[in-house]
Design a protein around this motif. Structure first.
Motif, mmCIF file in Angstrom:
data_model
loop_
_atom_site.group_PDB
_atom_site.id
_atom_site.type_symbol
_atom_site.label_atom_id
_atom_site.label_comp_id
_atom_site.label_asym_id
_atom_site.label_seq_id
_atom_site.Cartn_x
_atom_site.Cartn_y
_atom_site.Cartn_z
ATOM 1 N N ASP A 122 0.844 -1.193 0.000
ATOM 2 C CA ASP A 122 0.000 0.000 0.000
ATOM 3 C C ASP A 122 0.885 1.250 0.000
ATOM 4 N N PRO A 123 1.087 1.883 -1.152
ATOM 5 C CA PRO A 123 1.994 3.024 -1.232
ATOM 6 C C PRO A 123 1.376 4.327 -0.729
ATOM 7 N N ASP A 131 8.308 2.722 -8.017
ATOM 8 C CA ASP A 131 8.618 2.346 -6.634
ATOM 9 C C ASP A 131 7.749 1.178 -6.186
ATOM 10 N N VAL A 132 6.473 1.228 -6.580
ATOM 11 C CA VAL A 132 5.532 0.163 -6.198
ATOM 12 C C VAL A 132 5.912 -1.150 -6.880
ATOM 13 N N LEU A 133 6.247 -1.067 -8.150
ATOM 14 C CA LEU A 133 6.660 -2.276 -8.885
ATOM 15 C C LEU A 133 7.935 -2.854 -8.292
ATOM 16 N N ALA A 134 8.900 -1.995 -7.976
ATOM 17 C CA ALA A 134 10.165 -2.464 -7.402
ATOM 18 C C ALA A 134 9.936 -3.122 -6.046
ATOM 19 N N LYS A 158 -4.160 0.961 -5.720
ATOM 20 C CA LYS A 158 -2.855 1.611 -5.830
ATOM 21 C C LYS A 158 -1.679 0.645 -5.807
ATOM 22 N N GLY A 159 -1.900 -0.599 -5.386
ATOM 23 C CA GLY A 159 -0.772 -1.493 -5.179
ATOM 24 C C GLY A 159 -0.994 -2.895 -5.705
ATOM 25 N N PHE A 160 -0.217 -3.816 -5.156
ATOM 26 C CA PHE A 160 -0.292 -5.224 -5.547
ATOM 27 C C PHE A 160 -0.452 -6.079 -4.303
ATOM 28 N N HIS A 161 -0.972 -7.276 -4.510
ATOM 29 C CA HIS A 161 -1.055 -8.276 -3.454
ATOM 30 C C HIS A 161 -0.155 -9.447 -3.834
ATOM 31 N N VAL A 162 0.794 -9.763 -2.981
ATOM 32 C CA VAL A 162 1.635 -10.941 -3.179
ATOM 33 C C VAL A 162 1.108 -12.029 -2.248
ATOM 34 N N ASN A 245 7.480 -5.995 -16.395
ATOM 35 C CA ASN A 245 7.276 -5.158 -17.581
ATOM 36 C C ASN A 245 6.387 -3.950 -17.316
ATOM 37 N N GLY A 246 5.996 -3.742 -16.042
ATOM 38 C CA GLY A 246 5.331 -2.495 -15.690
ATOM 39 C C GLY A 246 3.824 -2.496 -15.678
ATOM 40 N N VAL A 247 3.175 -3.677 -15.535
ATOM 41 C CA VAL A 247 1.712 -3.685 -15.439
ATOM 42 C C VAL A 247 1.290 -2.822 -14.250
ATOM 43 N N GLY A 248 0.172 -2.119 -14.389
ATOM 44 C CA GLY A 248 -0.286 -1.233 -13.315
ATOM 45 C C GLY A 248 -1.352 -1.877 -12.446
#
Length: 281
Positions: A122-123, A131-134, A158-162, A245-248
């Motif tokens: 959660d950025p 930054d979020v992708l990294a 806004k973010g990703f779930h791992v 590859n930068g998916v949002g």
């Protein structure tokens, strides 16, 4: 089941109706089913659409709910829980204006042994997407180093779930302790980038590694669920190369071309159950 008022707009800006939402779930159901059936649910409802006055979370039954939304008692405290058994259950959720489906990290048959770990990235406002992708790839690297399987999905926000697929062996305390220690280790190794603290102040300029989804009764948005965002985004499983590859996080939406294209390619979570590994306490 037949929807009443199928033309009701749930997402006015995106032009998505109740029927459009049901059509979305019909399209993703072959991939979504195993992640939502027979799991305790929390529901975000917006009966008048996401712009309407009524918008609320629901964990318990209410009068008039269709029988396809099933009730059970929590074996720990007797509190009422809701779950679904099949696609009729999804249709019943759509009928009552459910715009987000959230799931516990366990099944109803093994309620005290979670079968996944969730890290929600959660950025803070204004952080660059790179930054979020990294950070998401950093979580993956650290899990790889620990020998833990992992998959990723967009949040639709806004973010990703791992997600770490688990064999349901460890209890909630063990799983939450691991998730907390993992998030704290990330903060300690890079305090300028990460925080494991919930407060807004601690998040300033950082990414919150949210481990709190891993407590008994906590939930996270289900794979393929719609989100209550103006453009009707979806929390979408993706591949790690797509992240590289930068998916949002908000690239997939109901009726959108990216989602349509994704469903014509291989299921990125096809091996989810095969990946499951026991967490050692």
């Amino acid at each position: 089941m037949d929807l009443s008022h199928p033309d009701k707009l749930l997402w006015p800006e995106a032009g998505v109706t109740k029927q459009g939402l049901l059509d979305h779930y019909a399209a993703v159901w072959p991939r979504m089913e195993r992640f939502v059936v027979n799991r305790p649910l929390a529901l975000l409802r917006a009966p008048d659409g996401i712009a309407g006055k009524q918008r609320f979370f629901q964990k318990h039954a209410s009068p008039g709910m269709h029988e396809a939304i099933v009730k059970m008692a929590d074996p720990e405290d007797g509190e009422e829980l809701l779950y679904i058994k099949d696609f009729n259950g999804i249709a019943a959720l759509v009928q009552i204006g459910v715009v987000e489906i959230h799931i516990w990290g366990c099944t109803i048959d093994a309620i005290d042994t979670p079968d996944q770990i969730v890290f929600d990235l959660d950025p803070d406002e204004g952080l660059d997407m790179n930054d979020v992708l990294a950070a998401t790839l950093d979580v993956r690297r650290r899990l790889d180093e620990l020998g833990l399987p992992n998959v990723v999905k967009t949040s639709g926000g806004k973010g990703f779930h791992v997600i770490v697929p688990l064999k349901p062996k460890a209890d909630w305390k063990t799983v939450k302790t691991f998730a907390h220690d993992f998030a704290e280790a990330m903060e300690q190794s890079d305090p300028d980038k990460y925080t494991a603290t919930l407060s807004k102040k601690a998040r300033t300029g950082r990414i919150f590694i949210d481990y709190l989804r891993n407590a008994r009764g906590s939930t996270t948005v289900a794979p393929y669920s719609s989100r209550a965002k103006p453009n009707a985004t979806v929390s979408m499983p993706v591949t790690w190369p797509e992240v590289e590859n930068g998916v949002g996080p908000a690239d997939f939406s109901i009726g959108g071309k990216p989602l349509e294209k994704a469903l014509k390619t291989a299921d990125p979570w096809a091996d989810f159950n095969k990946l499951r590994k026991a967490l050692r306490g």
